[in-house]
Motif scaffolding. Structure first.
Motif, PDB file in Angstrom:
ATOM      1  N   ASP A 101      -1.074   4.194   9.720  1.00  0.00           N
ATOM      2  CA  ASP A 101      -1.424   2.973   9.919  1.00  0.00           C
ATOM      3  C   ASP A 101      -1.974   2.114   9.049  1.00  0.00           C
ATOM      4  N   HIS A 102      -1.896   2.540   7.837  1.00  0.00           N
ATOM      5  CA  HIS A 102      -2.396   1.856   6.568  1.00  0.00           C
ATOM      6  C   HIS A 102      -1.298   1.907   5.437  1.00  0.00           C
ATOM      7  N   HIS A 139      -3.509   8.984   8.508  1.00  0.00           N
ATOM      8  CA  HIS A 139      -3.986   7.584   7.963  1.00  0.00           C
ATOM      9  C   HIS A 139      -2.886   6.708   7.352  1.00  0.00           C
ATOM     10  N   THR A 172       0.938  -1.187   0.067  1.00  0.00           N
ATOM     11  CA  THR A 172       0.192   0.006  -0.006  1.00  0.00           C
ATOM     12  C   THR A 172       0.886   1.353   0.159  1.00  0.00           C
TER      13      THR A 172
END
Length: 346
Positions: free
Chosen positions: A97-98, A94, A4
């Motif tokens: 964490d991702h 965000h 990601t």
């Protein structure tokens, strides 16, 4: 396993007055969109990549998502758009964490906003702002490839990232303390109010602290760089005061207890297109966390090249701190990947 990648494209970066008064380059939203498209193409160097894009209210992010390669899964970060630096901070929070890596298109201010909430996620910062001390002018395709390699773990982040320093500021007024963070530079200016955010006149500068310095850089880090080189990942920083009129106090500036006395004259690129001559009365290499203070009757604090905060009757404490973002060394990543045979096809 899916990699990601976070993508921050600041539509407001690179649009200040220095494009009218100096030689700063222009980076419009079309150019940013093309660069972002190149980043997405570079991400296809590894398989199974998804991208999360910071939304905005200009339509730029929408076009980036619409034009994304079919091989990439892409979506927006679920967040409220404020059309301010809060957007970059919210997106970075965000991503902390991702995301496995983040690509940032903007200037020093955008990178600073991301740095405040990104944690330990590796950051590739591409220059589309004004002063551009921290972001680098790298091709988007190359930057995307580097982000993919680091984010996927194909190249170890521990060996190809560096921890950039920051500057912590405590503004103390009677019983009130305001905390500010800078990434590369924090300056004290002899100005009554913020006004035009860009620093246009070097005679306004009283002094400051930088987490990095080099004569190849623009602004406060360039002034300090005319005296001493301090690498972005070196602990500590450099504090300095410029020589000012008013040694007897009659014409002393309102901004601070500026230094007087024998000065060292240096040449520095203080604004794009302007090579300035400044007199530095004092400079000192600072240890990590070492305090460098200014007494300010009336002045403005600049953060990473922009005027941000007005100060009246306060003491400004500046400290370099080694707690900034993990910046990716793009060239080192690609060279390591080549050494490991990542570009060879059987």
């Amino acid at each position: 396993m899916t990699t990601t990648i976070g993508l921050v494209v600041n539509p407001a970066a690179g649009r200040d007055i220095r494009r009218l008064t100096g030689g700063a380059s222009v980076s419009n939203n079309y150019a940013k969109r093309r660069t972002a498209g190149c980043v997405l193409a570079g991400l296809t160097l590894v398989d199974d990549v998804e991208v999360l894009v910071m939304p905005d209210n200009t339509g730029l992010a929408d076009r980036i998502v619409d034009d994304a390669p079919d091989r990439i899964g892409i979506d927006f970060v679920d967040m409220t758009v404020t059309a301010s630096g809060q957007d970059s901070r919210a997106a970075a929070a965000h991503f902390a964490d991702h995301a496995d890596a983040v690509v940032v298109l903007g200037g020093d201010g955008t990178t600073r906003d991301v740095a405040q909430t990104i944690g330990d996620v590796p950051v590739v910062s591409i220059s589309t702002g004004t002063n551009n001390v921290v972001p680098t002018p790298v091709d988007g395709t190359v930057a995307g490839a580097a982000a993919a390699l680091v984010g996927s773990g194909a190249v170890p982040a521990a060996e190809t990232t560096t921890r950039h320093g920051t500057v912590k500021v405590d503004v103390v007024r009677s019983e009130e303390t305001t905390v500010i963070r800078g990434l590369a530079t924090v300056g004290i200016l002899d100005r009554p109010f913020v006004g035009t955010r860009a620093i246009l006149d070097p005679s306004d500068i009283v002094g400051g602290v930088v987490s990095r310095s080099s004569p190849a850089e623009i602004g406060l880090s360039g002034i300090a760089g005319g005296l001493v080189t301090h690498r972005p990942d070196d602990p500590g920083g450099v504090g300095f005061r410029l020589a000012r009129d008013g040694a007897d106090g009659t014409d002393a500036p309102d901004a601070a207890d500026a230094a007087t006395g024998p000065a060292t004259t240096v040449r520095a690129i203080t604004v794009p297109g302007n090579l300035s001559t400044v007199d530095v009365a004092e400079h000192r290499v600072l240890d990590d966390g070492e305090d460098y203070a200014f007494e300010v009757d009336r002045g403005v604090i600049s953060v990473d090249g922009e005027r941000e905060h007005e100060v009246r009757n306060g003491t400004v404490h500046l400290r370099p701190v080694s707690d900034g973002p993990r910046l990716v060394d793009v060239e080192a990543v690609l060279e390591r990947a080549a050494d490991d045979g990542r570009f060879r096809l059987e």
